[in-house]
Structure formats: C-alpha cells, structure tokens
Motif scaffolding. Structure first.
Motif, PDB file in Angstrom:
ATOM      1  N   MET A 131      36.329  50.122  22.520  1.00  0.00           N
ATOM      2  CA  MET A 131      35.593  50.184  23.796  1.00  0.00           C
ATOM      3  C   MET A 131      36.500  49.684  24.917  1.00  0.00           C
ATOM      4  O   MET A 131      37.137  48.642  24.778  1.00  0.00           O
ATOM      5  N   GLU A 132      36.559  50.445  26.013  1.00  0.00           N
ATOM      6  CA  GLU A 132      37.452  50.038  27.092  1.00  0.00           C
ATOM      7  C   GLU A 132      36.920  48.797  27.797  1.00  0.00           C
ATOM      8  O   GLU A 132      35.711  48.560  27.868  1.00  0.00           O
ATOM      9  N   LYS A 133      37.853  48.008  28.324  1.00  0.00           N
ATOM     10  CA  LYS A 133      37.493  46.807  29.067  1.00  0.00           C
ATOM     11  C   LYS A 133      37.341  47.162  30.538  1.00  0.00           C
ATOM     12  O   LYS A 133      38.250  47.724  31.153  1.00  0.00           O
ATOM     13  N   ILE A 134      36.182  46.800  31.110  1.00  0.00           N
ATOM     14  CA  ILE A 134      35.862  47.150  32.496  1.00  0.00           C
ATOM     15  C   ILE A 134      35.694  45.875  33.310  1.00  0.00           C
ATOM     16  O   ILE A 134      35.012  44.935  32.884  1.00  0.00           O
ATOM     17  N   VAL A 135      36.316  45.844  34.478  1.00  0.00           N
ATOM     18  CA  VAL A 135      36.197  44.685  35.373  1.00  0.00           C
ATOM     19  C   VAL A 135      35.711  45.150  36.743  1.00  0.00           C
ATOM     20  O   VAL A 135      36.297  46.063  37.345  1.00  0.00           O
ATOM     21  N   LEU A 136      34.638  44.540  37.203  1.00  0.00           N
ATOM     22  CA  LEU A 136      34.154  44.750  38.574  1.00  0.00           C
ATOM     23  C   LEU A 136      34.821  43.726  39.471  1.00  0.00           C
ATOM     24  O   LEU A 136      34.779  42.524  39.186  1.00  0.00           O
ATOM     25  N   VAL A 137      35.422  44.182  40.565  1.00  0.00           N
ATOM     26  CA  VAL A 137      36.224  43.304  41.424  1.00  0.00           C
ATOM     27  C   VAL A 137      35.557  43.169  42.800  1.00  0.00           C
ATOM     28  O   VAL A 137      35.279  44.170  43.465  1.00  0.00           O
ATOM     29  N   GLY A 138      35.324  41.933  43.205  1.00  0.00           N
ATOM     30  CA  GLY A 138      34.801  41.650  44.537  1.00  0.00           C
ATOM     31  C   GLY A 138      35.778  40.783  45.312  1.00  0.00           C
ATOM     32  O   GLY A 138      36.087  39.672  44.881  1.00  0.00           O
ATOM     33  N   ILE A 139      36.292  41.300  46.413  1.00  0.00           N
ATOM     34  CA  ILE A 139      37.191  40.539  47.276  1.00  0.00           C
ATOM     35  C   ILE A 139      36.388  40.158  48.523  1.00  0.00           C
ATOM     36  O   ILE A 139      36.152  40.986  49.396  1.00  0.00           O
ATOM     37  N   ASN A 140      35.948  38.909  48.580  1.00  0.00           N
ATOM     38  CA  ASN A 140      35.046  38.465  49.646  1.00  0.00           C
ATOM     39  C   ASN A 140      35.815  38.025  50.883  1.00  0.00           C
ATOM     40  O   ASN A 140      37.028  37.817  50.836  1.00  0.00           O
ATOM     41  N   SER A 141      35.093  37.851  51.986  1.00  0.00           N
ATOM     42  CA  SER A 141      35.753  37.439  53.228  1.00  0.00           C
ATOM     43  C   SER A 141      36.047  35.946  53.248  1.00  0.00           C
ATOM     44  O   SER A 141      36.961  35.507  53.936  1.00  0.00           O
ATOM     45  N   GLN A 142      35.281  35.157  52.489  1.00  0.00           N
ATOM     46  CA  GLN A 142      35.513  33.721  52.403  1.00  0.00           C
ATOM     47  C   GLN A 142      35.212  33.233  50.990  1.00  0.00           C
ATOM     48  O   GLN A 142      34.445  33.865  50.254  1.00  0.00           O
ATOM     49  N   PHE A 143      35.767  32.081  50.650  1.00  0.00           N
ATOM     50  CA  PHE A 143      35.568  31.515  49.308  1.00  0.00           C
ATOM     51  C   PHE A 143      34.096  31.248  49.019  1.00  0.00           C
ATOM     52  O   PHE A 143      33.618  31.448  47.902  1.00  0.00           O
ATOM     53  N   ILE A 144      33.352  30.806  50.041  1.00  0.00           N
ATOM     54  CA  ILE A 144      31.959  30.393  49.799  1.00  0.00           C
ATOM     55  C   ILE A 144      31.009  31.580  49.615  1.00  0.00           C
ATOM     56  O   ILE A 144      29.856  31.387  49.261  1.00  0.00           O
ATOM     57  N   HIS A 145      31.478  32.809  49.851  1.00  0.00           N
ATOM     58  CA  HIS A 145      30.617  33.977  49.709  1.00  0.00           C
ATOM     59  C   HIS A 145      30.602  34.468  48.257  1.00  0.00           C
ATOM     60  O   HIS A 145      31.532  34.217  47.495  1.00  0.00           O
ATOM     61  N   THR A 146      29.533  35.175  47.906  1.00  0.00           N
ATOM     62  CA  THR A 146      29.454  35.840  46.611  1.00  0.00           C
ATOM     63  C   THR A 146      29.158  37.317  46.856  1.00  0.00           C
ATOM     64  O   THR A 146      28.553  37.681  47.857  1.00  0.00           O
ATOM     65  N   ASN A 147      29.576  38.150  45.913  1.00  0.00           N
ATOM     66  CA  ASN A 147      29.362  39.590  46.044  1.00  0.00           C
ATOM     67  C   ASN A 147      28.127  39.968  45.242  1.00  0.00           C
ATOM     68  O   ASN A 147      28.133  39.964  44.012  1.00  0.00           O
TER      69      ASN A 147
END
Length: 551
Positions: A1-17
């Motif tokens: 099974m392939e390994k899948i990664v969802l990537v979130g690059i936020n505007s600040q450290f304190i933010h979450t996607n």
C-alpha cells in the motif's frame, strides 16, 4: 500500500489546517487507507521542509494550497521532485481549484489537481486506479484533462470530526471548525460567492463536536463559516448550548453579519460572559456606491446600534477593505472614522485582492485595476485611488496595529484625538507620516520604543498640555503589567510609605510578593474622571485581568 502524506503549510506556527484534517478523517472512515499529516509554516526554511518530507519517504504528497502559501508550495514541489523523481504530487485548495489548467502548465512538477470540495474527490481519487475521476485535473501528453466537477456533500454529518484526542489536549495553537459550508451572499471580491447555497451540520452534531472542544485544553476555536448567523433558530441554538456549558478559558470566534441581529439576539448576547465570544464583522466600506458595486448592504445606523449594544462583553474585530470600486482616499476616511467610532477591540484594515473566479476579476478593465499578478494578488491602483494613496493606507495600517489594535494606548491616543483632531483618521495619517519621515517604517520596534515615538510625535506636533498627555501615557504604560524599566518620560511620584502600607493591608503572602505583583503611582491629573485633580492608583497584577484601585 502506498504511503500518502497530506501537507499543510500554514501562515503561522499557531495556525492549524482544518482542510487536511477533514480529508484524512473522511478517507480513513470510508476506506482502508491510512494517511499521514505533515504541517509546517511559511516562516520555516524551504530546505528544512524538504528534508522533513524526504524523511517521511512517502509515495504520494498532497498539498493544501492557499493564497498565502502557493508560491512557497510551488517552490517546494519543484525541488522535491528533483530528489524524489518517482513520487506523485497532487495539489488541492482554492488557489489551484479555480485555475487548475494554468497551475498545471505553470508547474510541471504537479501530477494532479483536486478541484472543489475535497472529501468525495480525494476518496474516489485515492481508491480508484483510474485517476480520470470527477474533480481531478491533469495533463496527459500536454493535453488538459478534466471531466467535470464532483457534486458537493449534501449531508455534512457524514464527514467525521476532524481532530484527534491528542490535538485537543494541546492549547498552544488556534483550532478551526465549520458548522456550515457556502454563503448566500454575492460579494463581488469573495470566492465564497461562487458557490451558491448553504449546507449545514445538524444542530445535534454541532453540539456533540463543541462538547469535545469544551472538554479539551483549547483556548481559541475559530468558526470558519463565511456568515455564521444566517438561520436564527440554529445559530441561537448553538450559542445557547455554549452558554449552558460555559467554560472559562476558551474563546469562540464567529464571523457574523451584525445588520441582521434583532432585539432577542442582542438581549441574549448581553448575557455572554466577557471573553467567551469573539466576533468578526465585515463593514468593508460605508460608501453607498461602493457597496452597491460589490453587492453588499450595510444598514449603518442599525449596525452601529447593534455593535455598541454588545461591545461591553463581546470581543469585536471590524473589517475594512481599501481599493474597492468608487472608494477614493477621501471617501475611505469616512469609513475609517465610522469604524473607529464603533470602539471595537480591533480594526482590520485589509486591501482588495483580485482573485480568479470572482466577479471583480471580470471587472478589471471597467475599473482600470492594476494589481500584483502573483499571490496575494493585491490591488495597486484603480480609477478611484492611486498607488501612492494605497501606500499611505498601508502605513496607516501599521499605525493601527501599534496604537489601536495592540490595545496598549487606549487612554493616551484617545486624549490626543479628542483634544487635537477633528477626526480619528487624521491622527493615524499624521503619525504614519512621522514614522515615514523618520525612517521608522519597515523595522521592528519594542513596546517601549512605540511609547517613546508617541511622545516624540506629540512634541514634534507642538501640541500643548504635554504634562496631561504624559499622565495618560503613564496610565497606559502601567496597564501593560509590572514595569521592568521606566522610560525617561515616565517620572514617578509615588508615595513609597503609603505604597508599603497598602501592600501590608492587602495581606499578600509576603511584602516582597506584594511589591512583585503590584504598582502604585501618583498622577497630577485625574486620568480616570478626566478632571484637574491629583489621584493615586494602585495596580494589582495578580490575575490575568489587571485590577486598579483609586486613592
């Protein structure tokens, strides 16, 4: 099974996607796939993020792409493909959804783009060998392939709760939540106006989700609903639940339309404990021609009345947008003064962005818009406002952050405006010019430096009664907390014997502890009642909210 990664690059450290969490939870609920999440922010070095992604050793990286991170993401994936040539790279999010073909042609490192609402699209995409699915765009032999949009999810309750128990234990980041999707309004500059209709999570589902946040260590939860208060029975039901289950230490943030509150809602909101709710209110402009052109409507007197009625216990952020049609530099001053008079905790002065897919993006020639043709697509000028005028407003935005939004100058700036200016805008224009003339813009300033510059500005303007102004500034300075140092303009006149007697009478654990947690100062002018007489003020910093006592 392939390994899948969802990537979130936020505007600040304190933010979450929030988006990648919804996608992960949905795919894992309705398939056997397991998905990892990787988050970073645009303040981290690209090479550091690349190393992290390389070490994850995934087969498929899926990036959440927004206006604040598009260029960053595009740079990352170009370099990532050099060191991992066999990986699959997929992008989704509003910054590539509305111009998928252009994005694929612009960056050949992209294999696929997921268009529109993501849950059903990504599930079908990841669970079918044939990638030619609805909502999936790609280039095949340099030919653009897209068979059409996937229908949105009608019953939002089928989407699982997005956060893990471990994430809810943290209290160092802002968490986001949506109880509805879509927007009924047609604001010409907004991407939300493209998707007509509003869909809702059921009231029972929302209550169940909110209880998880209430039981956690989360300090700030922001609803991302485009306009939260649309259906009264529903939004009031949510608020009633939150009031019934009040928990100190957590704040709920809502983006609301304050025009449509009736008397029942206003009376209910007056019961909300201070600091429990935070509202963001988009005024944008009070220019009627402007509002008509962007398909918005404000009932200005009603808006003012409603905001004033709830301002004592609800933390308020009010938005303005510069660069809208028919708004000149002069007319913008009226909008600024209107918003300033509302006395909200924060004035958010934004600048129009020309986003692909919006109505205003089709009116560029009509209004002679010039704008930056890469993120953030910000307006440079139009036939109503010049570039140099927008730059002046940019400088004023910085002064707003220093002398209004920081809430550190409530008394001193109010004194200046009420005594030396006919309108609030003129003060912020003057002090921004002072910063510009003295080459103070574009560099960082410590809090004490911002205080010092206000004194120098006052002197440069040759305003009279500086001794009274300094008393108000002293009050603001002492309301920040126990001073670590005193600026040269702060001449203390405290009665040390009286200070000591007060501390002894307050019964702190020790006199030393009392001095550590308090301050005492004599003022030559009554800065509380605004009258000419001496007063002494005792400041107690023991709790989060500073208490003062007049002697």
């Amino acid at each position: 099974m392939e390994k899948i990664v969802l990537v979130g690059i936020n505007s600040q450290f304190i933010h979450t996607n929030l988006a990648i969490r919804y996608l992960k939870s949905y795919v894992e609920k309705y398939s056997d796939l397991k998905i990892d999440i990787y988050e970073s922010n645009i303040n981290n070095q690209i090479q550091s993020i690349m190393t992290d992604l390389f070490n994850l050793n995934a087969d498929h990286y899926i990036f959440s792409t927004y206006i604040w991170n598009k260029e960053y993401v595009f740079r990352i994936i170009r370099e990532l493909k050099k060191i991992m040539p066999n990986i699959t790279i997929t992008l989704g999010g509003p910054e590539v959804s509305y111009n998928a073909k252009e994005s694929l042609l612009e960056n050949t490192s992209i294999d696929f783009i997921l268009v529109g609402e993501g849950e059903k699209v990504i599930l079908n995409f990841l669970t079918n060998e044939n990638k030619n699915q609805k909502g999936v765009a790609s280039l095949e032999d340099n030919e653009y392939t897209y068979i059409g949009d996937e229908n949105p999810i009608e019953n939002l309750d089928v989407i699982p709760f997005p956060y893990s128990k471990d994430e809810l234990k943290e209290n160092i980041k802002i968490l986001y939540y949506e109880s509805s999707r879509g927007c009924p309004f047609s604001c010409s500059y907004c991407l939300s106006s493209i998707d007509k209709g509003v869909r809702y999570l059921s009231l029972d589902r929302v209550k169940s989700d909110l209880q998880k946040f209430l039981d956690s260590g989360v300090e700030l939860l922001k609803f991302v609903d485009r306009t939260y208060n649309l259906k009264k029975d529903r939004y009031l039901g949510i608020w009633e639940y939150l009031l019934e289950n009040y928990k100190e230490g957590i704040t709920f943030h809502f983006e609301i339309n304050a025009n449509i509150f009736d008397e029942e809602v206003i009376e209910f909101l007056k019961k909300i404990p201070e600091g429990y709710f935070q509202f963001e209110i988009g005024v944008q402009s009070i220019n009627k021609e402007t509002m008509d052109s962007i398909n918005r409507r404000n009932l200005l007197e009603r808006l003012r009345t409603n905001i004033k009625a709830i301002s004592k216990n609800i933390h308020l952020h009010v938005d303005l947008i510069a660069g809208l049609p028919y708004d000149t530099y002069e007319s913008f001053k009226d909008s600024f003064d209107y918003v300033y008079d509302l006395e909200s905790e924060m004035i958010q002065l934004g600048f129009l962005k020309i986003l692909s897919g919006t109505k205003i993006s089709r009116e560029i020639e009509k209004y002679e818009y010039k704008y930056i043709e890469f993120p953030p697509y910000e307006v440079l000028s139009n036939c109503f406002i010049k570039y140099e005028e927008l730059i002046k407003l940019k400088n004023i935005e910085k002064m707003l952050d220093y002398y209004y939004n920081s809430e550190k100058f409530k008394n001193s700036v109010k004194y200046i405006i009420e005594n030396y200016y006919n309108r609030p805008f003129d003060f912020f224009e003057d002090i921004s010019k002072y910063y510009y003339d003295n080459k103070l813009l574009g560099i960082g300033h410590k809090t004490v430096g911002i205080f010092n510059h206000l004194v120098k500005f006052f002197e440069k303007q040759k305003f009279d009664k500086i001794e009274i102004f300094i008393e108000y500034l002293k009050l603001d300075y002492l309301l920040l907390g126990k001073p670590g140092l005193y600026p040269e303009w702060f001449i203390s006149h405290k009665n040390k014997d009286k200070y000591n007697d007060i501390i002894v009478g307050k019964k702190y654990s020790s006199v030393r502890e009392g001095y550590k947690k308090t301050e005492f100062e004599k003022f030559s002018y009554d800065v509380i009642k605004n009258e000419k007489k001496e007063i002494e003020i005792f400041f107690d910093y023991s709790n989060k909210k500073i208490k003062i006592e007049i002697f």
